[in-house]
Scaffold this motif. Structure first.
Motif, PDB file in Angstrom:
ATOM      1  N   LEU A   1       2.991   3.656   6.132  1.00 18.15           N
ATOM      2  CA  LEU A   1       2.677   4.546   7.390  1.00 18.15           C
ATOM      3  C   LEU A   1       4.069   5.777   7.427  1.00 18.15           C
ATOM      4  O   LEU A   1       3.899   6.727   7.921  1.00 18.15           O
ATOM      5  CB  LEU A   1       2.705   3.800   8.556  1.00 18.15           C
ATOM      6  CG  LEU A   1       1.458   2.830   8.875  1.00 18.15           C
ATOM      7  CD1 LEU A   1       1.485   2.044   9.920  1.00 18.15           C
ATOM      8  CD2 LEU A   1       0.218   3.864   8.599  1.00 18.15           C
ATOM      9  N   ASP A   2       5.033   5.340   6.777  1.00 18.02           N
ATOM     10  CA  ASP A   2       6.233   6.054   6.792  1.00 18.02           C
ATOM     11  C   ASP A   2       6.164   7.364   5.957  1.00 18.02           C
ATOM     12  O   ASP A   2       6.341   8.579   6.496  1.00 18.02           O
ATOM     13  CB  ASP A   2       7.325   5.549   6.352  1.00 18.02           C
ATOM     14  CG  ASP A   2       7.327   4.752   5.108  1.00 18.02           C
ATOM     15  OD1 ASP A   2       6.136   4.318   4.685  1.00 18.02           O
ATOM     16  OD2 ASP A   2       8.376   4.770   4.116  1.00 18.02           O
ATOM     17  N   ILE A   3       5.199   7.339   4.742  1.00 17.13           N
ATOM     18  CA  ILE A   3       4.858   8.346   4.227  1.00 17.13           C
ATOM     19  C   ILE A   3       3.913   9.410   4.882  1.00 17.13           C
ATOM     20  O   ILE A   3       3.989  10.253   4.729  1.00 17.13           O
ATOM     21  CB  ILE A   3       4.590   8.040   2.738  1.00 17.13           C
ATOM     22  CG1 ILE A   3       5.563   7.357   1.827  1.00 17.13           C
ATOM     23  CG2 ILE A   3       4.038   9.103   2.058  1.00 17.13           C
ATOM     24  CD1 ILE A   3       5.294   6.682   0.839  1.00 17.13           C
ATOM     25  N   LEU A   4       2.954   8.575   5.419  1.00 19.80           N
ATOM     26  CA  LEU A   4       2.012   9.374   6.067  1.00 19.80           C
ATOM     27  C   LEU A   4       2.388  10.213   7.381  1.00 19.80           C
ATOM     28  O   LEU A   4       2.135  11.189   7.666  1.00 19.80           O
ATOM     29  CB  LEU A   4       0.758   8.198   6.773  1.00 19.80           C
ATOM     30  CG  LEU A   4      -0.386   8.756   7.469  1.00 19.80           C
ATOM     31  CD1 LEU A   4      -1.112   9.803   6.670  1.00 19.80           C
ATOM     32  CD2 LEU A   4      -1.085   7.619   8.019  1.00 19.80           C
ATOM     33  N   ALA A   5       3.486   9.398   8.008  1.00 24.02           N
ATOM     34  CA  ALA A   5       4.085  10.042   9.143  1.00 24.02           C
ATOM     35  C   ALA A   5       4.837  11.269   8.548  1.00 24.02           C
ATOM     36  O   ALA A   5       4.995  12.252   9.374  1.00 24.02           O
ATOM     37  CB  ALA A   5       5.207   9.280   9.685  1.00 24.02           C
TER      38      ALA A   5
END
Length: 180
Positions: free
Chosen positions: A130-134
């Motif tokens: 989710l950090d990369i998606l963010a």
């Protein structure tokens, strides 16, 4: 009438299978199965983030993708919030609707991502990245996007299972009361 059509189709497929089994398999049965699974998968991907508190709020039960490189081949399907809010809008007008609804996106705290496809979003969610998606989040003033930590926390929250199902409709993003 839907059931009549469904059972009529299945009856026709049954009798066609008796006469031409291989042709019926390739023309009727396999496409039906494959397209059904593809439609369910697509729907799951587009509705992966659902707010447990407001599961019927169109801004919080799906997300939008801008600059999706596959969007033109999918009839602008990545403008999914707009599709829910205005289902009769022609697909070519969905980007204009997106711009029209931007103030509501901000107010209702929707998720907007850029440069990704729905499969990219699905891959990041399923792999826990989710950090990369963010990093692809488009912040237009939504409260959950004020910083990356808050955004990832809200994404995780919207991925939680919904255990309480609601009855009722939404009006402008707000739940209306329904008798118990």
């Amino acid at each position: 009438t839907m059931l009549v059509g469904y059972f009529g189709y299945m009856t026709c497929v049954y009798y066609c299978y008796q006469v031409l089994p291989i042709a019926t398999l390739w023309v009727n049965i396999l496409p039906f199965i494959i397209l059904s699974v593809a439609a369910m998968r697509g729907n799951n991907i587009q509705h992966v983030f659902v707010s447990p508190e407001e599961p019927e709020d169109d801004f919080k039960l799906c997300y939008d993708l801008v600059n999706d490189p596959t969007n033109c081949g999918k009839f602008n399907d990545s403008f999914h919030v707009e599709h829910h809010l205005s289902p009769i809008t022609h697909w070519a007008e969905l980007p204009t609707k997106f711009l029209e609804f931007l103030p509501r996106h901000k107010k209702q705290d929707s998720f907007i991502f850029t440069g990704l496809t729905p499969d990219d979003v699905h891959g990041y969610v399923m792999s826990g990245r989710l950090d990369i998606l963010a990093d692809s989040y488009v912040h237009i003033g939504q409260k959950s996007g004020k910083d990356k930590e808050t955004l990832v926390k809200e994404m995780k929250h919207r991925l939680e299972p919904i255990r309480k199902f609601t009855k009722g409709k939404t009006s402008g993003g707000r739940r209306t009361a329904t008798p118990a």
